[in-house]
Motif scaffolding. Structure first.
Motif, PDB file in Angstrom:
ATOM      1  N   ARG A 135       0.851  -1.178   0.000  1.00 30.29           N
ATOM      2  CA  ARG A 135       0.000   0.000   0.000  1.00 30.29           C
ATOM      3  C   ARG A 135       0.889   1.230   0.000  1.00 30.29           C
ATOM      4  NH1 ARG A 135      -5.252   0.534   0.312  1.00 30.29           N
ATOM      5  NH2 ARG A 135      -5.530   2.726   0.745  1.00 30.29           N
ATOM      6  N   ALA A 136       0.646   2.103  -0.950  1.00 31.77           N
ATOM      7  CA  ALA A 136       1.421   3.348  -0.975  1.00 31.77           C
ATOM      8  C   ALA A 136       1.104   4.138   0.284  1.00 31.77           C
ATOM      9  CB  ALA A 136       1.064   4.158  -2.214  1.00 31.77           C
ATOM     10  N   GLN A 137       2.118   4.726   0.861  1.00 30.61           N
ATOM     11  CA  GLN A 137       1.911   5.495   2.080  1.00 30.61           C
ATOM     12  C   GLN A 137       2.498   6.885   1.964  1.00 30.61           C
ATOM     13  OE1 GLN A 137       3.642   2.790   4.877  1.00 30.61           O
ATOM     14  NE2 GLN A 137       1.657   1.982   5.511  1.00 30.61           N
ATOM     15  N   THR A 138       1.882   7.800   2.658  1.00 32.11           N
ATOM     16  CA  THR A 138       2.391   9.165   2.727  1.00 32.11           C
ATOM     17  C   THR A 138       3.582   9.209   3.679  1.00 32.11           C
ATOM     18  OG1 THR A 138       0.218  10.076   2.284  1.00 32.11           O
ATOM     19  CG2 THR A 138       1.783  11.496   3.421  1.00 32.11           C
ATOM     20  N   ALA A 175      -5.063   8.658  -1.994  1.00 33.76           N
ATOM     21  CA  ALA A 175      -6.264   9.509  -2.043  1.00 33.76           C
ATOM     22  C   ALA A 175      -7.537   8.701  -1.806  1.00 33.76           C
ATOM     23  CB  ALA A 175      -6.344  10.229  -3.391  1.00 33.76           C
ATOM     24  N   GLY A 176      -7.389   7.400  -1.647  1.00 35.22           N
ATOM     25  CA  GLY A 176      -8.542   6.571  -1.319  1.00 35.22           C
ATOM     26  C   GLY A 176      -9.223   5.927  -2.509  1.00 35.22           C
ATOM     27  N   CYS A 177      -8.546   5.940  -3.642  1.00 32.41           N
ATOM     28  CA  CYS A 177      -9.120   5.379  -4.853  1.00 32.41           C
ATOM     29  C   CYS A 177      -8.929   3.862  -4.882  1.00 32.41           C
ATOM     30  CB  CYS A 177      -8.416   6.006  -6.054  1.00 32.41           C
ATOM     31  SG  CYS A 177      -9.325   5.858  -7.557  1.00 32.41           S
ATOM     32  N   ARG A 178      -9.960   3.141  -5.285  1.00 33.92           N
ATOM     33  CA  ARG A 178      -9.816   1.695  -5.405  1.00 33.92           C
ATOM     34  C   ARG A 178      -8.943   1.358  -6.609  1.00 33.92           C
ATOM     35  NH1 ARG A 178     -14.407  -2.508  -7.043  1.00 33.92           N
ATOM     36  NH2 ARG A 178     -12.825  -3.872  -7.919  1.00 33.92           N
ATOM     37  N   LEU A 179      -8.090   0.344  -6.458  1.00 35.00           N
ATOM     38  CA  LEU A 179      -7.202  -0.035  -7.556  1.00 35.00           C
ATOM     39  C   LEU A 179      -7.670  -1.340  -8.181  1.00 35.00           C
ATOM     40  CD1 LEU A 179      -3.780   0.716  -5.845  1.00 35.00           C
ATOM     41  CD2 LEU A 179      -5.125   2.215  -7.322  1.00 35.00           C
ATOM     42  N   VAL A 180      -7.424  -1.468  -9.474  1.00 35.81           N
ATOM     43  CA  VAL A 180      -7.826  -2.675 -10.191  1.00 35.81           C
ATOM     44  C   VAL A 180      -6.612  -3.211 -10.951  1.00 35.81           C
ATOM     45  CG1 VAL A 180      -9.393  -3.613 -11.938  1.00 35.81           C
ATOM     46  CG2 VAL A 180     -10.135  -1.686 -10.523  1.00 35.81           C
ATOM     47  N   ASP A 181      -6.339  -4.513 -10.812  1.00 36.85           N
ATOM     48  CA  ASP A 181      -5.265  -5.133 -11.599  1.00 36.85           C
ATOM     49  C   ASP A 181      -5.768  -5.368 -13.012  1.00 36.85           C
ATOM     50  OD1 ASP A 181      -3.135  -5.355  -9.782  1.00 36.85           O
ATOM     51  OD2 ASP A 181      -4.157  -7.008  -8.776  1.00 36.85           O
ATOM     52  N   MET A 182      -5.084  -4.807 -13.974  1.00 32.71           N
ATOM     53  CA  MET A 182      -5.552  -4.912 -15.359  1.00 32.71           C
ATOM     54  C   MET A 182      -4.342  -4.977 -16.293  1.00 32.71           C
ATOM     55  SD  MET A 182      -8.560  -4.929 -16.931  1.00 32.71           S
ATOM     56  CE  MET A 182      -9.786  -3.935 -16.072  1.00 32.71           C
ATOM     57  N   PRO A 183      -3.813  -6.181 -16.485  1.00 32.44           N
ATOM     58  CA  PRO A 183      -2.606  -6.314 -17.314  1.00 32.44           C
ATOM     59  C   PRO A 183      -2.805  -5.718 -18.718  1.00 32.44           C
ATOM     60  CG  PRO A 183      -3.174  -8.422 -16.271  1.00 32.44           C
ATOM     61  CD  PRO A 183      -4.281  -7.477 -15.954  1.00 32.44           C
ATOM     62  N   GLU A 184      -4.037  -5.766 -19.214  1.00 36.34           N
ATOM     63  CA  GLU A 184      -4.299  -5.210 -20.549  1.00 36.34           C
ATOM     64  C   GLU A 184      -4.007  -3.713 -20.605  1.00 36.34           C
ATOM     65  OE1 GLU A 184      -6.395  -6.983 -18.745  1.00 36.34           O
ATOM     66  OE2 GLU A 184      -7.267  -8.613 -19.936  1.00 36.34           O
ATOM     67  N   LEU A 185      -4.077  -3.043 -19.456  1.00 37.38           N
ATOM     68  CA  LEU A 185      -3.807  -1.602 -19.408  1.00 37.38           C
ATOM     69  C   LEU A 185      -2.380  -1.316 -18.924  1.00 37.38           C
ATOM     70  CD1 LEU A 185      -7.190  -0.268 -17.914  1.00 37.38           C
ATOM     71  CD2 LEU A 185      -6.494  -0.351 -20.304  1.00 37.38           C
ATOM     72  N   GLY A 186      -1.634  -2.370 -18.652  1.00 32.94           N
ATOM     73  CA  GLY A 186      -0.229  -2.187 -18.290  1.00 32.94           C
ATOM     74  C   GLY A 186       0.079  -2.401 -16.822  1.00 32.94           C
ATOM     75  N   GLY A 187      -0.906  -2.768 -16.026  1.00 40.17           N
ATOM     76  CA  GLY A 187      -0.633  -3.016 -14.606  1.00 40.17           C
ATOM     77  C   GLY A 187      -1.835  -2.718 -13.746  1.00 40.17           C
ATOM     78  N   THR A 188      -1.581  -2.108 -12.602  1.00 50.78           N
ATOM     79  CA  THR A 188      -2.656  -1.766 -11.678  1.00 50.78           C
ATOM     80  C   THR A 188      -3.067  -0.328 -11.949  1.00 50.78           C
ATOM     81  OG1 THR A 188      -1.574  -3.196 -10.074  1.00 50.78           O
ATOM     82  CG2 THR A 188      -3.268  -1.707  -9.232  1.00 50.78           C
ATOM     83  N   VAL A 189      -4.368  -0.105 -12.100  1.00 56.84           N
ATOM     84  CA  VAL A 189      -4.833   1.254 -12.398  1.00 56.84           C
ATOM     85  C   VAL A 189      -5.939   1.646 -11.425  1.00 56.84           C
ATOM     86  CG1 VAL A 189      -4.239   1.142 -14.854  1.00 56.84           C
ATOM     87  CG2 VAL A 189      -6.497   0.432 -14.113  1.00 56.84           C
ATOM     88  N   PRO A 190      -6.130   2.957 -11.188  1.00 65.02           N
ATOM     89  CA  PRO A 190      -7.242   3.393 -10.341  1.00 65.02           C
ATOM     90  C   PRO A 190      -8.563   3.066 -11.038  1.00 65.02           C
ATOM     91  CG  PRO A 190      -5.771   5.243 -10.906  1.00 65.02           C
ATOM     92  CD  PRO A 190      -5.355   4.091 -11.735  1.00 65.02           C
ATOM     93  N   LEU A 191      -9.541   2.609 -10.279  1.00 65.46           N
ATOM     94  CA  LEU A 191     -10.877   2.397 -10.840  1.00 65.46           C
ATOM     95  C   LEU A 191     -11.388   3.746 -11.337  1.00 65.46           C
ATOM     96  CD1 LEU A 191     -13.420   0.580 -11.222  1.00 65.46           C
ATOM     97  CD2 LEU A 191     -14.134   1.339  -8.953  1.00 65.46           C
ATOM     98  N   HIS A 192     -11.728   3.788 -12.625  1.00 68.81           N
ATOM     99  CA  HIS A 192     -12.190   5.059 -13.188  1.00 68.81           C
ATOM    100  C   HIS A 192     -13.224   4.814 -14.275  1.00 68.81           C
ATOM    101  CE1 HIS A 192      -8.936   3.819 -15.895  1.00 68.81           C
ATOM    102  NE2 HIS A 192      -9.582   4.458 -16.836  1.00 68.81           N
ATOM    103  N   GLY A 193     -14.052   5.820 -14.518  1.00 72.03           N
ATOM    104  CA  GLY A 193     -15.068   5.723 -15.552  1.00 72.03           C
ATOM    105  C   GLY A 193     -14.526   6.158 -16.898  1.00 72.03           C
ATOM    106  N   PRO A 194     -15.301   5.911 -17.971  1.00 73.90           N
ATOM    107  CA  PRO A 194     -14.849   6.302 -19.316  1.00 73.90           C
ATOM    108  C   PRO A 194     -14.713   7.821 -19.459  1.00 73.90           C
ATOM    109  CG  PRO A 194     -17.134   5.528 -19.354  1.00 73.90           C
ATOM    110  CD  PRO A 194     -16.611   5.244 -17.990  1.00 73.90           C
ATOM    111  N   ASP A 195     -15.263   8.571 -18.477  1.00 73.61           N
ATOM    112  CA  ASP A 195     -15.161  10.037 -18.523  1.00 73.61           C
ATOM    113  C   ASP A 195     -14.064  10.566 -17.588  1.00 73.61           C
ATOM    114  OD1 ASP A 195     -16.327   9.312 -16.188  1.00 73.61           O
ATOM    115  OD2 ASP A 195     -18.035  10.691 -16.309  1.00 73.61           O
ATOM    116  N   MET A 196     -13.203   9.637 -17.087  1.00 74.00           N
ATOM    117  CA  MET A 196     -12.043  10.012 -16.264  1.00 74.00           C
ATOM    118  C   MET A 196     -12.409  10.376 -14.819  1.00 74.00           C
ATOM    119  SD  MET A 196      -9.366   9.782 -18.390  1.00 74.00           S
ATOM    120  CE  MET A 196     -10.126   8.403 -19.235  1.00 74.00           C
ATOM    121  N   THR A 197     -13.622  10.073 -14.414  1.00 72.44           N
ATOM    122  CA  THR A 197     -13.987  10.304 -13.011  1.00 72.44           C
ATOM    123  C   THR A 197     -13.594   9.079 -12.187  1.00 72.44           C
ATOM    124  OG1 THR A 197     -16.195   9.433 -13.450  1.00 72.44           O
ATOM    125  CG2 THR A 197     -15.962  11.811 -13.515  1.00 72.44           C
ATOM    126  N   THR A 198     -13.499   9.256 -10.870  1.00 70.48           N
ATOM    127  CA  THR A 198     -13.262   8.130  -9.963  1.00 70.48           C
ATOM    128  C   THR A 198     -14.400   8.101  -8.952  1.00 70.48           C
ATOM    129  OG1 THR A 198     -12.066   9.305  -8.229  1.00 70.48           O
ATOM    130  CG2 THR A 198     -10.780   8.581 -10.143  1.00 70.48           C
TER     131      THR A 198
END
Lengths: 85, 106, 404
Positions: free
Chosen positions: A69-72, C298-321
């Protein structure tokens, strides 16, 4: 293959990490606690993806092994900068 | 400038500065990161690893790996790949036992 | 300082978003560790065969300068050589290295880009072993030769492109070879997979030479059977591309002095013979992965997605989280080229403006179409299944949204 460093910051070798996996480490934080890989200046930015792939190939499983987990602070900062806050 | 590793595409209109690396006077271009000036002077080893004692230099080049860190004007752990030198800047390798070994080529 | 929108990362995504936000009357600040705005744009210089005739040459530095100038003229605050070490509240951005200790904002846009994936090889900590991205930056931005004789490890669209850039700049490239086959991760490509991958990108590579190589590979090996891959040497720009040799070791006392190459079979088994090649520099290429640590804190949920290159923040097609007031754009959402990142920056700006009840010059829907168009026309494709990854992410996003 020859032994080699995996975590450049803490000088952790491939053999150290393989041993940690043999001893039961199944996550990046597990490896970190055992052998300090990912605890240095770059905070795992260089070695974490490699260690995660190693864990995946050694332990299998449907899901990717947990990462740290990234930490500050997310970057090493001078105490001065933190005090200024 | 006499830096041997400057490419032809490099501009000759840029202002030159002087800085010191482990007390040795070197030239660089104003505004370029210290790591680029060091490499242009043939210097690849920037520090030694505190743990293994091995030489280390530029690796990722954009601030993620911290391998090129040095003491710059008294501030430790400055990433030289991100940081331009001031005129007269004093840059020192971190960790010990490296002095004579730092010269890669001249 | 307080701004409407704080943007972390002065690359193509962050700068484009800043311009769009400022143009629509809101205040924006862009913060980046590097000394010069532009992010990965700064190292890019290539021919785009699919661009209109007068825009064939992609000079990333020029693009970066133009974006910076536009942003500054619109009053965007740009903080360079400043490291963000924390984001909290809604929002407080803690900074190191500059005059200001922090800024606050209503909205936070993370455009932190990507990091190169390490490629460990025995000897890879020696000075003179650098990442392919570093080679690109030092060559095209700093105009300093990374070495006198360079070997590259990892044969992929990016390393081929950088090899050509090195050659064009007058750097001696001794060759390109595969990474060690007995990889620690089991993920390195065999000769067969490497050629297949090059075929995948044959029509999309950044310049004609790389495309030629892709087509050449296709023509020469119409059937990629084990016996079919019987060549030893391919040359591009007079540089030997060793598709059947792997770098097994980097040698040297204090610096790189040589690399050991070993022949490998089509499916990646070591085939005995080794040879030593004297070089003073090695460039390692293993792709990029999204830099997500600030999103995580920042509290964003992360998703493992090798197709996108690794782990990415869960986000919508409009770039919102799912975190209110938090948006993402660029390579943090998946590894793609600069033009896609720019389109995503515009999209994030449109979404941000909409969330703040501001009328934007471009609608969110229009901006989403632009991202798709940029993706279709991308001259360089980093990941073969990027579209699939985007669809998967959208599905997860919709499922999460349905649950509330």
């Amino acid at each position: 293959m020859d032994d080699m460093i995996i975590c450049r910051c803490e000088g952790v070798y491939l053999s150290d990490i393989l041993k940690a996996i043999e001893e039961g480490a199944s996550s990046v934080p597990g490896i970190k606690k055992r052998v300090r890989a990912g605890m240095g200046y770059c905070q795992g930015r260089v070695c974490q993806p490699v260690i995660r792939d190693m864990l995946e190939s050694k332990t299998g499983g449907e899901k990717m092994p947990p990462q740290q987990r990234a930490q500050t602070p997310v970057r090493p900062v001078l105490l001065d900068d933190m005090i200024r806050r | 400038m006499s830096n041997t590793l400057r490419l032809n595409s490099s501009s000759n209109k840029l202002e030159t500065i002087e800085f010191y690396f482990n007390d040795k006077k070197l030239n660089g271009y104003k505004g370029e990161p210290i790591a680029a000036s060091l490499l242009a002077n043939g210097i690849k080893t920037i520090r030694t690893c505190e743990i293994t004692g091995e030489n280390r230099g530029i690796f990722c080049g954009i601030g993620h790996c911290y391998e090129c860190r040095a003491e710059v004007d008294g501030i430790p752990n400055v990433r030289t790949c991100l940081t331009p030198a001031r005129q007269g800047a004093k840059v020192f390798s971190q960790a010990s036992g490296i002095k004579g070994d730092m010269e890669d080529e001249s | 300082m307080k701004v409407d929108v704080a943007i972390i990362g002065a690359g193509p995504a962050g700068l484009t978003a800043a311009v769009e936000i400022a143009r629509n009357g809101l205040s924006a600040a862009v913060i980046d560790e590097y000394y010069r705005p532009g992010g990965r744009l700064l190292g890019q210089y290539y021919e785009d065969p699919y661009a209109p005739a007068d825009q064939r040459t992609w000079d990333g530095k020029k693009e970066a300068d133009q974006l910076e100038e536009k942003a500054r003229s619109l009053g965007v605050h740009i903080f360079m050589n400043v490291t963000v070490w924390a984001v909290s509240g809604k929002w407080r951005v803690d900074m190191a290295g500059g005059d200001l200790p922090a800024i606050t904002s209503n909205v936070l846009l993370l455009a932190t880009g990507s990091v190169e994936k390490a490629l460990p090889v025995p000897g890879w900590t020696l000075p003179g072993v650098i990442s392919v991205g570093a080679a690109q930056t030092f060559t095209n931005l700093h105009h300093v030769a990374v070495g006198k004789k360079v070997m590259m490890a990892g044969i992929d669209p990016l390393s081929l492109s950088v090899m050509i850039e090195l050659k064009n700049a007058g750097v001696h490239v001794a060759g390109m070879a595969l990474p060690p086959m007995s990889s620690v991760t089991g993920k390195n490509k065999t000769p067969l997979q490497t050629v297949e991958r090059l075929q995948d990108v044959a029509g999309l590579a950044p310049n004609l030479l790389v495309r030629k190589l892709g087509k050449f590979a296709l023509k020469r090996f119409p059937k990629l059977t084990a016996s079919g891959l019987r060549f030893n040497l391919l040359k591009v720009n007079n540089v030997p591309i060793h598709l059947r040799k792997a770098i097994v070791k980097i040698e040297g006392e204090k610096n790189v002095e040589a690399v050991t190459l070993q022949s490998v079979s089509v499916d990646g088994k070591p085939a005995g013979k080794t040879e030593s090649v004297e070089v003073d520099t090695v460039c390692l290429s293993n792709g990029l992965y999204p830099l997500i640590d600030l999103a995580q804190t920042a509290g964003c949920r992360l998703v493992d997605m090798p197709e996108l290159g690794g782990t990415v923040p869960l986000h919508g097609p409009d770039m919102t989280t799912k975190v209110s007031g938090l948006f993402v754009a660029g390579n943090i959402t998946g590894i793609e080229g600069a033009k896609v990142a720019m389109a995503q920056g515009r999209l994030a700006a449109a979404s941000i403006l909409q969330s703040l009840g501001k009328q934007a010059a471009i609608t969110v829907d229009e901006a989403m179409t632009e991202v798709t168009n940029a993706r279709e026309k991308a001259p360089l494709r980093f990941l073969p299944d990027i579209e699939e990854g985007r669809i998967k992410m959208n599905k997860i996003w919709e499922a999460e949204s349905a649950h509330g």
